[in-house]
Scaffold this motif. Structure first.
Motif, PDB file in Angstrom:
ATOM      1  N   GLY A   1     -36.401 -93.596  71.650  1.00 21.30           N
ATOM      2  CA  GLY A   1     -36.720 -94.792  70.874  1.00 21.30           C
ATOM      3  C   GLY A   1     -37.889 -94.626  69.927  1.00 21.30           C
ATOM      4  O   GLY A   1     -38.463 -95.622  69.471  1.00 21.30           O
ATOM      5  N   LEU A   2     -38.251 -93.379  69.595  1.00 20.91           N
ATOM      6  CA  LEU A   2     -39.378 -93.089  68.721  1.00 20.91           C
ATOM      7  C   LEU A   2     -38.911 -92.816  67.296  1.00 20.91           C
ATOM      8  O   LEU A   2     -37.941 -92.080  67.092  1.00 20.91           O
ATOM      9  N   GLU A   3     -39.608 -93.376  66.323  1.00 21.03           N
ATOM     10  CA  GLU A   3     -39.320 -93.095  64.915  1.00 21.03           C
ATOM     11  C   GLU A   3     -40.299 -92.089  64.333  1.00 21.03           C
ATOM     12  O   GLU A   3     -40.041 -91.510  63.277  1.00 21.03           O
ATOM     13  N   VAL A   4     -41.429 -91.881  64.998  1.00 21.53           N
ATOM     14  CA  VAL A   4     -42.386 -90.839  64.630  1.00 21.53           C
ATOM     15  C   VAL A   4     -42.679 -90.043  65.896  1.00 21.53           C
ATOM     16  O   VAL A   4     -43.105 -90.617  66.909  1.00 21.53           O
ATOM     17  N   ALA A   5     -42.433 -88.736  65.869  1.00 21.25           N
ATOM     18  CA  ALA A   5     -42.605 -87.944  67.085  1.00 21.25           C
ATOM     19  C   ALA A   5     -42.813 -86.478  66.753  1.00 21.25           C
ATOM     20  O   ALA A   5     -42.321 -85.977  65.743  1.00 21.25           O
ATOM     21  N   GLY A   6     -43.546 -85.814  67.624  1.00 15.56           N
ATOM     22  CA  GLY A   6     -43.629 -84.365  67.586  1.00 15.56           C
ATOM     23  C   GLY A   6     -42.744 -83.831  68.695  1.00 15.56           C
ATOM     24  O   GLY A   6     -42.997 -84.098  69.872  1.00 15.56           O
ATOM     25  N   VAL A   7     -41.691 -83.132  68.320  1.00 18.54           N
ATOM     26  CA  VAL A   7     -40.744 -82.614  69.308  1.00 18.54           C
ATOM     27  C   VAL A   7     -40.986 -81.118  69.468  1.00 18.54           C
ATOM     28  O   VAL A   7     -40.843 -80.349  68.516  1.00 18.54           O
ATOM     29  N   ASP A   8     -41.377 -80.718  70.682  1.00 23.08           N
ATOM     30  CA  ASP A   8     -41.648 -79.312  70.969  1.00 23.08           C
ATOM     31  C   ASP A   8     -40.433 -78.684  71.623  1.00 23.08           C
ATOM     32  O   ASP A   8     -39.856 -79.252  72.559  1.00 23.08           O
ATOM     33  N   MET A   9     -40.071 -77.512  71.140  1.00 18.52           N
ATOM     34  CA  MET A   9     -38.911 -76.814  71.699  1.00 18.52           C
ATOM     35  C   MET A   9     -39.161 -75.319  71.696  1.00 18.52           C
ATOM     36  O   MET A   9     -40.070 -74.825  71.008  1.00 18.52           O
ATOM     37  N   VAL A  10     -38.370 -74.607  72.470  1.00 21.08           N
ATOM     38  CA  VAL A  10     -38.416 -73.142  72.481  1.00 21.08           C
ATOM     39  C   VAL A  10     -37.044 -72.611  72.096  1.00 21.08           C
ATOM     40  O   VAL A  10     -36.017 -73.265  72.315  1.00 21.08           O
ATOM     41  N   ARG A  11     -37.076 -71.435  71.502  1.00 21.43           N
ATOM     42  CA  ARG A  11     -35.839 -70.755  71.140  1.00 21.43           C
ATOM     43  C   ARG A  11     -35.448 -69.838  72.287  1.00 21.43           C
ATOM     44  O   ARG A  11     -36.109 -68.847  72.571  1.00 21.43           O
ATOM     45  N   SER A  12     -34.362 -70.198  72.961  1.00 22.11           N
ATOM     46  CA  SER A  12     -33.912 -69.436  74.129  1.00 22.11           C
ATOM     47  C   SER A  12     -32.635 -68.682  73.782  1.00 22.11           C
ATOM     48  O   SER A  12     -32.043 -68.871  72.714  1.00 22.11           O
ATOM     49  N   ALA A  13     -32.196 -67.850  74.718  1.00 28.74           N
ATOM     50  CA  ALA A  13     -30.967 -67.088  74.511  1.00 28.74           C
ATOM     51  C   ALA A  13     -29.760 -67.999  74.386  1.00 28.74           C
ATOM     52  O   ALA A  13     -28.754 -67.629  73.779  1.00 28.74           O
ATOM     53  N   SER A  14     -29.860 -69.209  74.940  1.00 26.62           N
ATOM     54  CA  SER A  14     -28.735 -70.148  74.883  1.00 26.62           C
ATOM     55  C   SER A  14     -28.894 -71.191  73.783  1.00 26.62           C
ATOM     56  O   SER A  14     -28.098 -72.118  73.698  1.00 26.62           O
TER      57      SER A  14
ATOM     58  N   PRO B   1     -31.786 -73.668  71.165  1.00 29.77           N
ATOM     59  CA  PRO B   1     -33.056 -74.395  71.275  1.00 29.77           C
ATOM     60  C   PRO B   1     -33.069 -75.335  72.476  1.00 29.77           C
ATOM     61  O   PRO B   1     -32.076 -75.990  72.776  1.00 29.77           O
ATOM     62  N   LEU B   2     -34.220 -75.376  73.147  1.00 33.41           N
ATOM     63  CA  LEU B   2     -34.400 -76.234  74.319  1.00 33.41           C
ATOM     64  C   LEU B   2     -35.616 -77.127  74.101  1.00 33.41           C
ATOM     65  O   LEU B   2     -36.682 -76.649  73.701  1.00 33.41           O
ATOM     66  N   VAL B   3     -35.479 -78.414  74.375  1.00 31.81           N
ATOM     67  CA  VAL B   3     -36.589 -79.355  74.221  1.00 31.81           C
ATOM     68  C   VAL B   3     -37.554 -79.212  75.393  1.00 31.81           C
ATOM     69  O   VAL B   3     -37.153 -79.247  76.556  1.00 31.81           O
ATOM     70  N   LEU B   4     -38.841 -79.046  75.072  1.00 27.79           N
ATOM     71  CA  LEU B   4     -39.878 -78.998  76.097  1.00 27.79           C
ATOM     72  C   LEU B   4     -40.503 -80.369  76.315  1.00 27.79           C
ATOM     73  O   LEU B   4     -40.732 -80.789  77.445  1.00 27.79           O
ATOM     74  N   GLU B   5     -40.798 -81.057  75.208  1.00 31.77           N
ATOM     75  CA  GLU B   5     -41.534 -82.315  75.306  1.00 31.77           C
ATOM     76  C   GLU B   5     -41.391 -83.086  74.003  1.00 31.77           C
ATOM     77  O   GLU B   5     -41.205 -82.496  72.935  1.00 31.77           O
ATOM     78  N   VAL B   6     -41.501 -84.409  74.095  1.00 34.06           N
ATOM     79  CA  VAL B   6     -41.499 -85.274  72.915  1.00 34.06           C
ATOM     80  C   VAL B   6     -42.803 -86.058  72.927  1.00 34.06           C
ATOM     81  O   VAL B   6     -43.073 -86.813  73.857  1.00 34.06           O
ATOM     82  N   ASN B   7     -43.617 -85.857  71.897  1.00 32.32           N
ATOM     83  CA  ASN B   7     -44.945 -86.454  71.829  1.00 32.32           C
ATOM     84  C   ASN B   7     -44.910 -87.703  70.965  1.00 32.32           C
ATOM     85  O   ASN B   7     -44.529 -87.641  69.797  1.00 32.32           O
ATOM     86  N   ALA B   8     -45.339 -88.826  71.532  1.00 25.94           N
ATOM     87  CA  ALA B   8     -45.298 -90.107  70.818  1.00 25.94           C
ATOM     88  C   ALA B   8     -46.486 -90.313  69.887  1.00 25.94           C
ATOM     89  O   ALA B   8     -46.464 -91.207  69.049  1.00 25.94           O
ATOM     90  N   SER B   9     -47.546 -89.509  70.034  1.00 26.21           N
ATOM     91  CA  SER B   9     -48.716 -89.590  69.149  1.00 26.21           C
ATOM     92  C   SER B   9     -49.085 -88.185  68.688  1.00 26.21           C
ATOM     93  O   SER B   9     -50.148 -87.655  69.034  1.00 26.21           O
ATOM     94  N   PRO B  10     -48.206 -87.549  67.928  1.00 21.16           N
ATOM     95  CA  PRO B  10     -48.459 -86.154  67.545  1.00 21.16           C
ATOM     96  C   PRO B  10     -49.662 -86.032  66.620  1.00 21.16           C
ATOM     97  O   PRO B  10     -49.846 -86.827  65.700  1.00 21.16           O
ATOM     98  N   GLY B  11     -50.487 -85.025  66.868  1.00 14.33           N
ATOM     99  CA  GLY B  11     -51.614 -84.762  65.986  1.00 14.33           C
ATOM    100  C   GLY B  11     -51.119 -84.259  64.639  1.00 14.33           C
ATOM    101  O   GLY B  11     -50.140 -83.517  64.560  1.00 14.33           O
ATOM    102  N   LEU B  12     -51.804 -84.658  63.580  1.00 13.99           N
ATOM    103  CA  LEU B  12     -51.377 -84.290  62.229  1.00 13.99           C
ATOM    104  C   LEU B  12     -52.155 -83.111  61.647  1.00 13.99           C
ATOM    105  O   LEU B  12     -51.671 -82.452  60.723  1.00 13.99           O
ATOM    106  N   GLU B  13     -53.328 -82.841  62.184  1.00 15.03           N
ATOM    107  CA  GLU B  13     -54.201 -81.855  61.542  1.00 15.03           C
ATOM    108  C   GLU B  13     -53.578 -80.462  61.484  1.00 15.03           C
ATOM    109  O   GLU B  13     -53.466 -79.857  60.411  1.00 15.03           O
ATOM    110  N   GLY B  14     -53.171 -79.946  62.640  1.00 15.52           N
ATOM    111  CA  GLY B  14     -52.639 -78.591  62.675  1.00 15.52           C
ATOM    112  C   GLY B  14     -51.402 -78.417  61.821  1.00 15.52           C
ATOM    113  O   GLY B  14     -51.271 -77.453  61.063  1.00 15.52           O
ATOM    114  N   ILE B  15     -50.484 -79.365  61.894  1.00 13.97           N
ATOM    115  CA  ILE B  15     -49.213 -79.203  61.186  1.00 13.97           C
ATOM    116  C   ILE B  15     -49.363 -79.476  59.691  1.00 13.97           C
ATOM    117  O   ILE B  15     -48.703 -78.839  58.869  1.00 13.97           O
TER     118      ILE B  15
END
Length: 294
Positions: A241-254, A256-270
Protein backbone atom coordinates in the motif's frame (compact mmCIF):
# COMPACT_ATOMS: atom_id res chain seq x y z
CA UNK A 1 -0.94 23.14 -1.94
CA UNK A 2 -0.59 23.22 1.83
CA UNK A 3 1.78 20.39 2.73
CA UNK A 4 2.98 18.92 6.02
CA UNK A 5 6.06 16.76 6.43
CA UNK A 6 6.12 14.63 9.57
CA UNK A 7 9.74 14.53 10.74
CA UNK A 8 11.49 14.81 14.09
CA UNK A 9 14.37 16.77 12.56
CA UNK A 10 13.97 19.41 9.87
CA UNK A 11 17.74 19.39 9.26
CA UNK A 12 17.88 15.78 8.04
CA UNK A 13 18.84 15.54 4.37
CA UNK A 14 15.65 13.82 3.21
CA UNK A 15 13.37 16.21 5.08
CA UNK A 16 15.31 19.25 3.89
CA UNK A 17 15.22 18.12 0.26
CA UNK A 18 11.46 17.58 0.36
CA UNK A 19 10.97 21.05 1.80
CA UNK A 20 13.19 22.57 -0.91
CA UNK A 21 11.44 20.69 -3.69
CA UNK A 22 7.99 21.69 -2.43
CA UNK A 23 8.91 25.37 -2.09
CA UNK A 24 10.53 25.40 -5.53
CA UNK A 25 7.15 24.39 -6.92
CA UNK A 26 5.33 27.12 -5.03
CA UNK A 27 3.79 25.09 -2.22
CA UNK A 28 3.33 26.06 1.42
CA UNK A 29 5.19 23.45 3.47
CA UNK A 30 5.77 22.94 7.18
CA UNK A 31 7.79 20.34 9.05
CA UNK A 32 5.92 18.99 12.08
CA UNK A 33 7.48 16.84 14.79
CA UNK A 34 4.91 14.03 15.20
CA UNK A 35 5.65 13.78 18.91
CA UNK A 36 4.51 17.39 19.37
CA UNK A 37 1.18 16.75 17.64
CA UNK A 38 -1.74 15.90 19.92
CA UNK A 39 -5.25 14.92 19.03
CA UNK A 40 -8.90 15.07 19.98
CA UNK A 41 -10.94 12.11 18.81
CA UNK A 42 -14.70 12.18 18.85
CA UNK A 43 -17.45 10.49 16.88
CA UNK A 44 -17.50 12.22 13.50
CA UNK A 45 -15.01 14.91 14.58
CA UNK A 46 -11.22 14.89 14.56
CA UNK A 47 -8.96 17.74 15.66
CA UNK A 48 -5.22 18.24 16.12
CA UNK A 49 -2.97 20.83 17.71
CA UNK A 50 0.76 21.46 17.46
CA UNK A 51 2.62 23.33 20.18
CA UNK A 52 -0.60 25.06 21.21
CA UNK A 53 -1.89 25.99 17.75
CA UNK A 54 -4.60 24.28 15.64
CA UNK A 55 -3.50 22.04 12.77
CA UNK A 56 -5.90 22.11 9.85
CA UNK A 57 -6.27 22.61 6.12
CA UNK A 58 -3.37 20.42 4.99
CA UNK A 59 -4.12 18.90 1.59
CA UNK A 60 -1.27 16.42 1.89
CA UNK A 61 1.16 15.00 4.45
CA UNK A 62 4.40 13.16 3.73
CA UNK A 63 5.52 10.89 6.60
CA UNK A 64 9.20 10.66 7.49
CA UNK A 65 8.56 8.67 10.66
CA UNK A 66 11.53 6.99 12.33
CA UNK A 67 11.27 3.39 13.50
CA UNK A 68 11.55 4.42 17.16
CA UNK A 69 8.33 6.46 16.98
CA UNK A 70 6.34 4.23 14.62
CA UNK A 71 3.34 3.69 16.89
CA UNK A 72 2.69 7.31 17.84
CA UNK A 73 3.84 8.64 14.48
CA UNK A 74 1.37 6.49 12.56
CA UNK A 75 -1.42 7.51 14.96
CA UNK A 76 -0.71 11.15 14.08
CA UNK A 77 -0.59 10.29 10.38
CA UNK A 78 -3.93 8.47 10.63
CA UNK A 79 -5.44 11.53 12.35
CA UNK A 80 -4.37 13.64 9.35
CA UNK A 81 -6.02 11.12 7.03
CA UNK A 82 -9.24 11.23 9.05
CA UNK A 83 -9.14 15.02 8.77
CA UNK A 84 -9.04 14.75 4.97
CA UNK A 85 -5.33 14.93 4.16
CA UNK A 86 -3.84 12.72 1.45
CA UNK A 87 -0.66 10.75 2.18
CA UNK A 88 1.35 8.77 -0.39
CA UNK A 89 2.15 6.32 2.42
CA UNK A 90 -0.92 5.89 4.66
CA UNK A 91 -0.55 4.92 8.29
CA UNK A 92 -1.62 1.31 7.80
CA UNK A 93 0.82 0.88 4.91
CA UNK A 94 3.70 2.20 7.04
CA UNK A 95 2.76 -0.28 9.78
CA UNK A 96 2.66 -3.16 7.30
CA UNK A 97 6.15 -2.31 6.02
CA UNK A 98 7.66 -1.80 9.49
CA UNK A 99 6.56 -5.26 10.67
CA UNK A 100 8.96 -7.50 8.73
CA UNK A 101 7.02 -10.68 9.51
CA UNK A 102 3.72 -9.24 8.31
CA UNK A 103 5.36 -7.72 5.24
CA UNK A 104 7.00 -11.03 4.31
CA UNK A 105 3.71 -12.88 4.67
CA UNK A 106 1.91 -10.37 2.45
CA UNK A 107 4.65 -10.34 -0.20
CA UNK A 108 4.84 -14.13 -0.26
CA UNK A 109 1.04 -14.42 -0.51
CA UNK A 110 1.21 -12.15 -3.56
CA UNK A 111 3.71 -14.52 -5.19
CA UNK A 112 6.74 -12.23 -5.03
CA UNK A 113 10.19 -13.81 -4.94
CA UNK A 114 11.98 -13.55 -1.60
CA UNK A 115 14.48 -15.54 0.48
CA UNK A 116 13.02 -18.45 2.44
CA UNK A 117 12.13 -17.23 5.95
CA UNK A 118 11.18 -18.94 9.21
CA UNK A 119 9.68 -17.58 12.40
CA UNK A 120 8.83 -19.21 15.71
CA UNK A 121 8.25 -18.38 19.35
CA UNK A 122 8.87 -21.42 21.56
CA UNK A 123 12.48 -22.37 22.48
CA UNK A 124 11.53 -26.06 22.31
CA UNK A 125 11.01 -25.63 18.55
CA UNK A 126 14.34 -23.99 17.69
CA UNK A 127 16.04 -27.07 16.25
CA UNK A 128 13.08 -27.97 14.05
CA UNK A 129 12.60 -24.32 13.05
CA UNK A 130 16.17 -24.10 11.73
CA UNK A 131 15.77 -27.50 10.06
CA UNK A 132 12.78 -26.07 8.15
CA UNK A 133 15.07 -23.37 6.75
CA UNK A 134 17.99 -25.59 5.81
CA UNK A 135 21.73 -25.52 6.54
CA UNK A 136 23.59 -22.28 7.36
CA UNK A 137 24.70 -19.62 6.66
CA UNK A 138 21.58 -17.97 8.11
CA UNK A 139 20.61 -14.32 8.30
CA UNK A 140 18.85 -13.38 11.55
CA UNK A 141 16.91 -10.10 11.60
CA UNK A 142 15.09 -8.25 14.32
CA UNK A 143 11.48 -7.83 13.25
CA UNK A 144 11.54 -4.04 13.50
CA UNK A 145 15.19 -3.14 12.93
CA UNK A 146 16.33 -0.56 10.37
CA UNK A 147 19.47 0.62 8.55
CA UNK A 148 21.10 -2.77 9.05
CA UNK A 149 20.82 -2.69 12.84
CA UNK A 150 19.83 -6.01 14.36
CA UNK A 151 20.88 -8.05 11.31
CA UNK A 152 23.32 -10.91 11.93
CA UNK A 153 24.96 -13.61 9.81
CA UNK A 154 25.63 -17.01 11.35
CA UNK A 155 27.80 -19.53 9.52
CA UNK A 156 27.35 -22.53 11.81
CA UNK A 157 24.21 -24.21 13.14
CA UNK A 158 25.45 -23.85 16.71
CA UNK A 159 25.86 -20.11 16.16
CA UNK A 160 22.31 -19.84 14.79
CA UNK A 161 20.95 -21.65 17.83
CA UNK A 162 22.98 -19.44 20.16
CA UNK A 163 21.78 -16.18 18.60
CA UNK A 164 18.16 -17.38 18.53
CA UNK A 165 18.33 -18.37 22.21
CA UNK A 166 19.92 -15.04 23.15
CA UNK A 167 17.26 -13.03 21.31
CA UNK A 168 14.49 -15.06 22.92
CA UNK A 169 16.06 -14.34 26.29
CA UNK A 170 15.66 -10.65 25.49
CA UNK A 171 12.02 -11.19 24.37
CA UNK A 172 12.94 -9.88 20.91
CA UNK A 173 10.93 -10.65 17.79
CA UNK A 174 13.07 -11.87 14.90
CA UNK A 175 13.13 -13.73 11.58
CA UNK A 176 15.65 -16.21 10.23
CA UNK A 177 16.34 -16.25 6.49
CA UNK A 178 18.43 -18.16 4.00
CA UNK A 179 21.64 -16.42 2.96
CA UNK A 180 21.88 -15.67 -0.76
CA UNK A 181 25.58 -16.29 -1.28
CA UNK A 182 25.63 -15.49 -4.99
CA UNK A 183 24.70 -11.87 -4.22
CA UNK A 184 28.26 -11.50 -2.83
CA UNK A 185 27.34 -8.88 -0.26
CA UNK A 186 25.57 -6.60 -2.75
CA UNK A 187 21.96 -5.57 -3.08
CA UNK A 188 19.89 -3.34 -5.32
CA UNK A 189 17.71 -0.53 -4.01
CA UNK A 190 14.90 0.63 -6.28
CA UNK A 191 13.24 3.91 -5.35
CA UNK A 192 9.57 3.64 -6.25
CA UNK A 193 7.36 6.69 -6.71
CA UNK A 194 3.83 5.90 -7.81
CA UNK A 195 3.87 3.21 -10.47
CA UNK A 196 7.51 3.50 -11.57
CA UNK A 197 11.09 3.18 -10.38
CA UNK A 198 12.67 6.65 -10.51
CA UNK A 199 16.19 5.59 -9.48
CA UNK A 200 18.23 2.52 -8.67
CA UNK A 201 21.53 1.99 -6.89
CA UNK A 202 23.71 -1.01 -6.22
CA UNK A 203 25.00 -1.14 -2.67
CA UNK A 204 28.07 -3.19 -1.77
CA UNK A 205 29.00 -4.32 1.74
CA UNK A 206 32.43 -3.37 3.16
CA UNK A 207 35.10 -6.07 3.13
CA UNK A 208 34.55 -7.09 6.77
CA UNK A 209 30.73 -7.15 6.72
CA UNK A 210 27.86 -8.67 4.76
CA UNK A 211 25.41 -5.77 5.21
CA UNK A 212 25.33 -3.31 2.33
CA UNK A 213 23.53 -0.49 4.17
CA UNK A 214 25.28 2.86 3.68
CA UNK A 215 24.93 3.50 7.42
CA UNK A 216 27.10 0.40 7.92
CA UNK A 217 29.91 1.55 5.66
CA UNK A 218 28.55 0.16 2.40
CA UNK A 219 29.29 1.86 -0.90
CA UNK A 220 26.79 2.83 -3.60
CA UNK A 221 26.75 3.48 -7.31
CA UNK A 222 24.01 4.11 -9.81
CA UNK A 223 22.45 1.00 -11.31
CA UNK A 224 19.91 0.36 -14.03
CA UNK A 225 17.37 -2.19 -12.75
CA UNK A 226 16.13 -4.68 -15.30
CA UNK A 227 12.53 -4.58 -16.41
CA UNK A 228 11.80 -7.59 -14.18
CA UNK A 229 13.42 -5.87 -11.19
CA UNK A 230 11.46 -2.68 -11.78
CA UNK A 231 8.20 -4.60 -12.02
CA UNK A 232 9.03 -6.52 -8.83
CA UNK A 233 9.82 -3.31 -6.95
CA UNK A 234 6.61 -1.56 -8.03
CA UNK A 235 4.56 -4.64 -7.19
CA UNK A 236 6.16 -5.02 -3.73
CA UNK A 237 5.39 -1.39 -2.85
CA UNK A 238 1.83 -1.77 -4.14
CA UNK A 239 1.17 -4.96 -2.14
CA UNK A 240 2.00 -3.07 1.06
CA UNK A 241 0.00 0.00 0.00
CA UNK A 242 3.00 2.33 -0.40
CA UNK A 243 3.30 4.92 -3.17
CA UNK A 244 6.82 5.97 -2.13
CA UNK A 245 9.19 3.19 -1.10
CA UNK A 246 12.73 1.94 -1.17
CA UNK A 247 12.61 -1.69 -2.26
CA UNK A 248 15.75 -3.69 -1.49
CA UNK A 249 16.43 -6.86 -3.43
CA UNK A 250 19.25 -9.24 -4.28
CA UNK A 251 20.09 -10.85 -7.57
CA UNK A 252 19.97 -14.60 -7.02
CA UNK A 253 20.45 -17.59 -9.30
CA UNK A 254 16.66 -17.87 -9.51
CA UNK A 255 16.07 -14.18 -10.24
CA UNK A 256 15.54 -11.04 -8.13
CA UNK A 257 14.39 -11.57 -4.54
CA UNK A 258 12.85 -8.90 -2.31
CA UNK A 259 14.67 -8.40 1.00
CA UNK A 260 12.74 -5.48 2.46
CA UNK A 261 10.40 -2.60 1.60
CA UNK A 262 11.25 0.67 3.33
CA UNK A 263 8.39 3.12 3.92
CA UNK A 264 10.72 6.07 4.71
CA UNK A 265 13.67 5.57 2.36
CA UNK A 266 16.61 7.92 2.79
CA UNK A 267 17.22 10.16 -0.20
CA UNK A 268 20.80 11.27 0.34
CA UNK A 269 22.70 8.20 -0.80
CA UNK A 270 20.56 7.46 -3.83
CA UNK A 271 20.28 11.08 -5.00
CA UNK A 272 24.06 11.46 -4.79
CA UNK A 273 24.74 8.12 -6.49
CA UNK A 274 22.22 8.61 -9.29
CA UNK A 275 22.05 12.37 -9.73
CA UNK A 276 18.24 12.15 -9.78
CA UNK A 277 15.90 14.70 -8.19
CA UNK A 278 13.92 12.14 -6.22
CA UNK A 279 12.48 14.72 -3.82
CA UNK A 280 11.05 16.59 -6.81
CA UNK A 281 9.54 13.38 -8.18
CA UNK A 282 7.84 12.73 -4.84
CA UNK A 283 6.41 16.26 -4.69
CA UNK A 284 5.12 16.03 -8.27
CA UNK A 285 3.42 12.73 -7.43
CA UNK A 286 1.81 14.24 -4.33
CA UNK A 287 0.59 17.22 -6.39
CA UNK A 288 -1.27 14.95 -8.76
CA UNK A 289 -2.81 12.77 -6.08
CA UNK A 290 -3.70 15.52 -3.61
CA UNK A 291 -5.79 17.45 -6.11
CA UNK A 292 -9.57 17.12 -5.70
CA UNK A 293 -10.59 14.05 -7.68
CA UNK A 294 -6.91 13.11 -8.09
Amino acid sequence: MKLAILSRNSKLYSTRRLVEAARERGHSVRVLDPLRCYMRIESGAFAMRYKGSPVSGYQAVIPRIGASVTRYGTAVLRQFELMGSYSPNPADAVLRARDKLRAHQLLAAAGLGMPATVFGDNPDDTADLLAMLGPPPHVIKLNEGSQGAGVMLTEKLSASRGVVEALRGLYAQFLVQEFVAEAKGADLRCLVVGDRVVAGMRRKAPRDDFRSNLHRGGTARAARPTRAEQQLAVRAASVLGLEVAGVDMVRSASGPLVLEVNASPGLEGIEEACGVDIAGAIIRHVELRARPGG
